[in-house]
Design a protein around this motif. Structure first.
Motif, mmCIF file in Angstrom:
data_model
loop_
_atom_site.group_PDB
_atom_site.id
_atom_site.type_symbol
_atom_site.label_atom_id
_atom_site.label_comp_id
_atom_site.label_asym_id
_atom_site.label_seq_id
_atom_site.Cartn_x
_atom_site.Cartn_y
_atom_site.Cartn_z
ATOM 1 N N PHE A 203 -2.917 9.069 9.183
ATOM 2 C CA PHE A 203 -4.016 8.857 8.820
ATOM 3 C C PHE A 203 -5.004 8.928 7.791
ATOM 4 O O PHE A 203 -4.386 10.548 7.173
ATOM 5 N N LEU A 204 -5.494 8.731 6.982
ATOM 6 C CA LEU A 204 -5.738 8.298 5.789
ATOM 7 C C LEU A 204 -7.524 8.893 5.271
ATOM 8 O O LEU A 204 -7.885 8.778 3.914
ATOM 9 N N GLY A 205 -7.343 9.230 6.103
ATOM 10 C CA GLY A 205 -9.693 9.074 6.430
ATOM 11 C C GLY A 205 -10.429 8.078 5.706
ATOM 12 O O GLY A 205 -10.274 7.139 6.653
ATOM 13 N N LYS A 206 -10.690 8.785 4.913
ATOM 14 C CA LYS A 206 -12.033 7.476 4.438
ATOM 15 C C LYS A 206 -10.869 7.427 2.743
ATOM 16 O O LYS A 206 -10.795 8.221 1.842
ATOM 17 N N VAL A 207 -10.901 5.874 2.951
ATOM 18 C CA VAL A 207 -10.082 4.955 1.819
ATOM 19 C C VAL A 207 -11.017 4.540 1.019
ATOM 20 O O VAL A 207 -11.833 4.039 0.755
ATOM 21 N N ASN B 176 2.277 10.043 1.485
ATOM 22 C CA ASN B 176 3.783 10.760 1.680
ATOM 23 C C ASN B 176 4.805 10.098 0.717
ATOM 24 O O ASN B 176 5.446 9.678 0.684
ATOM 25 N N GLY B 177 3.488 8.850 -0.247
ATOM 26 C CA GLY B 177 5.042 8.127 -1.414
ATOM 27 C C GLY B 177 5.313 6.911 -0.456
ATOM 28 O O GLY B 177 6.237 6.036 -1.133
ATOM 29 N N GLN B 178 5.097 6.705 0.618
ATOM 30 C CA GLN B 178 5.961 5.787 1.644
ATOM 31 C C GLN B 178 5.456 4.506 1.267
ATOM 32 O O GLN B 178 4.128 4.163 1.336
ATOM 33 N N LEU C 166 -4.576 -2.856 2.500
ATOM 34 C CA LEU C 166 -4.233 -2.500 4.267
ATOM 35 C C LEU C 166 -4.302 -3.460 5.016
ATOM 36 O O LEU C 166 -3.804 -3.619 5.884
ATOM 37 N N MET C 167 -5.427 -4.436 4.978
ATOM 38 C CA MET C 167 -5.529 -5.150 6.024
ATOM 39 C C MET C 167 -4.102 -6.207 5.986
ATOM 40 O O MET C 167 -3.792 -7.028 6.506
ATOM 41 N N GLN C 168 -4.245 -6.959 4.223
ATOM 42 C CA GLN C 168 -3.494 -7.665 4.209
ATOM 43 C C GLN C 168 -2.339 -6.954 4.423
ATOM 44 O O GLN C 168 -1.254 -7.653 4.480
ATOM 45 N N LEU D 139 0.733 -1.553 0.090
ATOM 46 C CA LEU D 139 -0.100 0.061 -0.083
ATOM 47 C C LEU D 139 0.365 1.200 -0.167
ATOM 48 O O LEU D 139 1.430 1.162 1.343
ATOM 49 N N THR D 140 0.657 2.339 -1.290
ATOM 50 C CA THR D 140 1.143 3.291 -1.397
ATOM 51 C C THR D 140 0.619 4.569 -0.237
ATOM 52 O O THR D 140 -0.576 4.453 -0.686
#
Length: 410
Positions: free
Chosen positions: A288-292, A206-208, A300-302, A202-203
């Motif tokens: 903090f990604l907000g709603k995705v 911030n690009g990480q 993200l779960m993986q 998952l990106t």
């Protein structure tokens, strides 16, 4: 059969059931609020509900019933037009009872079978009311208010032919006289999509890039708020991050309120509890990604090494079971909805909702020694496969329930 789904936020809990029934040849339609812009795989009809909220001072105990029954009147009038002007008469109506939409449908279509989705029944004791003294002081007034909030929910079931609830605990919240009419079938988890993926990544904004196997701690809810334990999680976080200097923390959720009271005017629960601990956090590692979008949630779960889920004694979130389906190590609150699914030390870990030190210790341990918890991760996915799988278990049961019920004589 002609099947009408009624839900102000359709498809909601009928996301999979409605198109599955349509694919079996049934004439499926949905009725929803005109403000609902969600996409649907079946034809959608819309009603316009503009009734102003009642005066709080004039309807202290009856305010909730007034609001819900007003919506019920709006829906009933829309349905009356469908019957009188278009000759539409459904064989089966499947509607969510939570907003009053099903209250008067039997008056419009007495010949139809009405199935109410029974998600939750408010109680003054033993549920969400008074559970968290920081936000809800227990007292007799609160008990009476909760009982009044439940009035339309009981009436909805009294006028229905049957009801559907997602978990045993949620069904048990209803009065004993109503429980025999409730069938318990979970909405279902797509275990083919929510599956372990060692190649997942998952990106971040911030690009990480986070990869499966990285030290990632996750927290997911529709909105970041006390009902879902955001405050307990944030208070535990400083010690976790201090003990695990390479851990990345990812939070998903909006700034609004899904349940419970709103934050003080001009503030959000997210910012209130972040401000409480921010000076003890390495904010470069808190995201903090907000709603995705859903695909991002799946990824993200993986990649999650430890997933956190807390809730008051209230409705259980789909996200917890979806996390388990990916094989995540879930640390959950020791509250009744969670305990129905997670068995401590078997397919996850349970921690007292308010025990901040215990949360810090459990999360730190999970991040530090992932190999130790592989058996729980495997057992978590097996739990979902055995009991909550969408295509293998839940959807077939719901289809049988709806179709079988419709064939019963009036």
């Amino acid at each position: 059969m002609k099947i009408l789904f009624v839900h102000q936020n359709f498809p909601g809990q009928f996301l999979h059931l409605a198109p599955a029934l349509a694919a079996r040849g049934h004439d499926c339609r949905a009725l929803t609020d005109i403000k609902n812009a969600r996409k649907s795989q079946i034809p959608v009809l819309r009603y316009r509900h503009n009734t102003p909220p009642p005066d709080p001072a004039a309807t202290r105990l009856g305010r909730n019933f007034t609001q819900m029954s007003d919506r019920g009147v709006t829906v009933a009038r829309a349905c009356l037009q469908l019957r009188d002007k278009h000759g539409y008469v459904p064989d089966v109506i499947l509607g969510h009872s939570g907003w009053g939409e099903t209250l008067f449908l039997k008056e419009v279509w007495p010949e139809a079978k009405l199935i109410a989705y029974a998600e939750f029944y408010y109680r003054g004791v033993g549920r969400d009311v008074g559970f968290d003294p920081e936000f809800s002081r227990p007292g007799f007034d609160a008990v009476m208010m909760a009982q009044s909030r439940a009035a339309h929910l009981g009436q909805s079931l009294l006028h229905a032919d049957a009801a559907l609830a997602p978990t045993k605990w949620q069904a048990s919240a209803y009065p004993p006289a109503l429980q025999p009419m409730i069938k318990v079938i979970f909405d279902g988890v797509n275990t083919d999509v929510m599956a372990p993926n060692p190649q997942a990544h998952l990106t971040l904004p911030n690009g990480q890039i986070l990869h499966a196997g990285d030290e990632v701690l996750t927290f997911v809810n529709r909105n970041l708020e006390p009902y879902r334990g955001y405050h307990s999680f944030m208070r535990a976080l400083p010690d976790v991050m201090a003990a695990r200097p390479k851990a990345q923390v990812v939070l998903v959720g909006g700034d609004e309120v899904s349940y419970g009271a709103a934050a003080p005017k001009g503030q959000t629960w997210k910012q209130i509890f972040l401000d409480e601990v921010a000076d003890r956090l390495d904010m470069a590692r808190v995201h903090f990604l907000g709603k995705v979008p859903y695909p991002d949630f799946v990824s993200l779960m993986q990649v999650s090494r430890v997933h956190v889920y807390l809730t008051y004694p209230f409705v259980l979130s789909w996200s917890m079971l979806e996390a388990m389906s990916t094989g995540a190590y879930v640390v959950g609150s020791r509250t009744a909805p969670v305990e129905e699914v997670i068995k401590d030390g078997v397919n996850g870990r349970l921690v007292d909702f308010f025990d901040i030190e215990a949360w810090s210790a459990a999360l730190t341990e999970g991040l530090a020694a992932p190999e130790r918890f592989m058996p729980q991760r495997k057992a978590a996915r097996q739990t979902v496969l055995d009991h909550y799988d969408l295509h293998g278990i839940c959807l077939p049961r719901m289809i049988d329930f709806v179709e079988g019920f419709a064939l019963k004589p009036a």
